[in-house]
Scaffold this motif. Structure first.
Motif, PDB file in Angstrom:
ATOM      1  N   ARG A  65      -9.152   5.963   2.470  1.00 28.92           N
ATOM      2  CA  ARG A  65      -8.447   5.061   1.560  1.00 28.92           C
ATOM      3  C   ARG A  65      -9.110   5.016   0.193  1.00 28.92           C
ATOM      4  NH1 ARG A  65      -5.275   1.012   3.634  1.00 28.92           N
ATOM      5  NH2 ARG A  65      -6.441  -0.575   2.530  1.00 28.92           N
TER       6      ARG A  65
ATOM      7  N   SER B 160     -11.618   5.565   7.992  1.00 23.55           N
ATOM      8  CA  SER B 160     -10.416   5.123   7.283  1.00 23.55           C
ATOM      9  C   SER B 160     -10.750   4.631   5.877  1.00 23.55           C
ATOM     10  CB  SER B 160      -9.707   4.003   8.050  1.00 23.55           C
ATOM     11  OG  SER B 160      -8.959   4.550   9.112  1.00 23.55           O
TER      12      SER B 160
ATOM     13  N   GLU C  19       0.827  -1.211   0.000  1.00 25.70           N
ATOM     14  CA  GLU C  19       0.000   0.000   0.000  1.00 25.70           C
ATOM     15  C   GLU C  19       0.857   1.254   0.000  1.00 25.70           C
ATOM     16  OE1 GLU C  19      -2.718  -0.327   3.253  1.00 25.70           O
ATOM     17  OE2 GLU C  19      -4.064  -1.661   2.143  1.00 25.70           O
TER      18      GLU C  19
ATOM     19  N   GLU D 120      -8.667   1.644  -1.592  1.00 20.27           N
ATOM     20  CA  GLU D 120      -9.910   0.899  -1.440  1.00 20.27           C
ATOM     21  C   GLU D 120     -10.755   1.282  -2.646  1.00 20.27           C
ATOM     22  OE1 GLU D 120     -10.487  -1.828   0.875  1.00 20.27           O
ATOM     23  OE2 GLU D 120      -9.800  -0.324   2.308  1.00 20.27           O
TER      24      GLU D 120
ATOM     25  N   SER E  39       0.803   3.888  -2.937  1.00 17.75           N
ATOM     26  CA  SER E  39       0.365   5.257  -2.645  1.00 17.75           C
ATOM     27  C   SER E  39       1.398   6.278  -3.131  1.00 17.75           C
ATOM     28  CB  SER E  39       0.098   5.437  -1.150  1.00 17.75           C
ATOM     29  OG  SER E  39       1.314   5.561  -0.443  1.00 17.75           O
TER      30      SER E  39
ATOM     31  N   ASP F 283      -3.867   8.615   7.744  1.00 19.64           N
ATOM     32  CA  ASP F 283      -4.766   7.598   8.293  1.00 19.64           C
ATOM     33  C   ASP F 283      -4.349   7.283   9.732  1.00 19.64           C
ATOM     34  OD1 ASP F 283      -6.588   5.641   8.703  1.00 19.64           O
ATOM     35  OD2 ASP F 283      -5.832   4.258   7.180  1.00 19.64           O
TER      36      ASP F 283
END
Lengths: 244, 248
Positions: B53, B49, A144, B59, A148, B169
């Motif tokens: 995301r 969250s 992640e 997500e 990102s 986050d």
């Protein structure tokens, strides 16, 4: 007690009749070299296809995932001896390797290559599962974080996940070599002059039926036991290193 | 606020798991303007969250749109990697790369994506490390650092990409109490310098002091949205009142 009646003419001494060692010692050492070469080369050859299979197995694409899954299932669910026979008589029945090609002067390529290919194909199915476990064990947060930052999924895999996964699976990979040292004994059935074959040959030539196998067992043990102990020790140290 | 300062617009975003039996987000709408600091508060499991995301598509929403610089990130044909570069993200558990040094953590993405040469990226990395007083840690590995140091480095790793917005986050939730402030101070500093920020946080004091707007979420919905003073001193929604009575 009538020991003779139970064991026939097999006396405890027949385990330890090492009179053949003088004449066949060099031959047995060569055979050990053959065994080690089979094990190491086939696991090393298995690494790249295994990595590919593992990444395919983790793919979102169902077809890609399925191909890898089928490969792993086939090679893990059929006996190595069957795989070896099919590859030796099938694949290398079609693709002939000249008998004159020799490795180190005592390993004919016409037998060594099919053996290594079969062991490597088999091993890649097991190593793929090792890699898959290693990749899954890397925290998803690593992927992640990489994604990102704008890295593609392949770049994230290559630069962030795989370096950590490979470090984690090195002990398991070394264990796979230990397994292959033992499993490669199956190549004796197709005339590859590795350790088990040498034991059989010596037993046939000298009529000493048991002791050559004792010697083979001792050699296998003397290689594999210290190797697995060393791997365990390295694993323990790696775990300690990860703690802080 | 004028629409030309709009940076992110979330339109009716829903996120469902297990074929719709679990609704993590139940129709969220939100606009973030340039220079704003938006704090998202709410109980655990409220979806805050998940919403954050969704902003950079870590997500994938089940439905809805997420416009960033006018581009709908939820559109499957959009190259997400290109847009994620402009959205820095900071995680609860830092997610520094343990096999890379601090400097390599900072320079990895800018160099790999060819946004900077290695020398430029290292120069920038050095400046950022000096800014947070950790220049001497450049060649250390993350496991040698404290939690607060790790998180501050994670923040400047994101800043090294020169993002248009920073997403946080729960950046202080995994920290020992004595390290929370060094991270909040850096975030305060970013806000003061005009960085657009969206922060999911349990730090009500920080939300009140630094945020330009606070959003309260509960069961996957945005229930209240206001300036910090109004939201904390004059809450309207009964669930927000209940939440504040427990955390303040």
């Amino acid at each position: 007690m009538d020991w003779e009646g139970i064991f026939g003419n097999l006396s405890p001494a027949s385990f330890f009749n090492f009179s053949f060692l003088g004449e066949y010692g060099t031959y047995i050492l060569q055979a050990l070299g053959y065994t080690l070469l089979l094990a190491v080369v086939s696991v090393l050859l298995a690494v790249i296809p295994a990595l590919l299979l593992a990444i395919m197995r983790l793919s979102k694409n169902k077809l890609v995932k399925g191909i890898s899954g089928a490969y792993i299932a086939i090679f893990r669910s059929t006996p190595l001896l069957v795989q070896l026979s099919i590859i030796y008589f099938g694949l290398f029945g079609a693709v002939r390797i000249p008998n004159s090609w020799q490795l180190f002067g005592f390993i004919p390529m016409s037998r060594f290559i099919p053996g290594v290919v079969a062991l490597a194909l088999n091993s890649s199915a097991y190593v793929a599962e090792i890699f898959r476990g290693g990749i899954l064990a890397v925290d998803i947060g690593q992927t992640e974080a990489a994604r990102s930052l704008g890295l593609s999924s392949w770049s994230a895999m290559k630069l962030v996940v795989l370096p950590q996964a490979i470090k984690n699976v090195l002990p398991a990979l070394a264990n796979e070599i230990v397994t292959m040292v033992k499993e490669s004994s199956i190549c004796s059935t197709l005339g590859m002059a590795e350790l088990m074959f040498a034991a059989k040959t010596v037993a046939g030539a000298t009529y000493i039926t048991l002791a050559p196998y004792t010697v083979a067992a001792v050699i296998y043990f003397a290689i594999n036991y210290p190797a697995s102990k060393a791997i365990e020790a390295i694993e323990r140290r790696m775990r300690r290193g990860d703690k802080h | 606020m004028a629409t030309n300062t709009e940076l992110i617009r979330v339109v009716d975003v829903k996120k469902e798991y297990n074929n719709g039996t679990v609704k993590a987000l139940n129709g969220c709408n939100l606009t973030v303007h340039k220079g704003e600091v938006v704090a998202i508060i709410g109980a655990s499991g409220s979806g805050k969250s998940t919403l954050l995301r969704c902003l950079n598509m870590l997500e994938t929403p089940t439905s809805g749109h997420i416009y960033f610089d006018g581009v709908d990130l939820a559109d499957k044909n959009v190259d997400l990697n290109l847009h994620r570069r402009k959205m820095g993200m900071v995680f609860q558990h830092f997610n520094l790369f343990p096999h890379k040094t601090v400097m390599q953590n900072i320079t990895l993405a800018p160099v790999h994506l060819k946004l900077k040469t290695k020398a430029e990226a290292q120069q920038k990395g050095k400046e950022l490390l000096e800014r947070i007083g950790l220049a001497d840690k450049a060649n250390e590995y993350p496991n040698m650092l404290s939690g607060g140091q790790k998180q501050r480095i994670a923040i400047i790793r994101a800043l090294a990409m020169e993002p248009e917005v920073m997403l946080f986050d729960e950046p202080t939730s995994a920290l020992d109490p004595e390290m929370v402030n060094e991270v909040l101070d850096l975030m305060r500093d970013l806000a003061k310098n005009g960085m657009t920020m969206v922060v999911v946080t349990h730090e009500m004091g920080f939300a009140r002091e630094v945020a330009s707007r606070v959003i309260f979420m509960d069961s996957g919905q945005i229930l209240e949205e206001n300036t910090p003073n109004m939201l904390f001193d004059n809450p309207q929604n009964p669930r927000l009142k209940d939440f504040l009575s427990k955390v303040l």
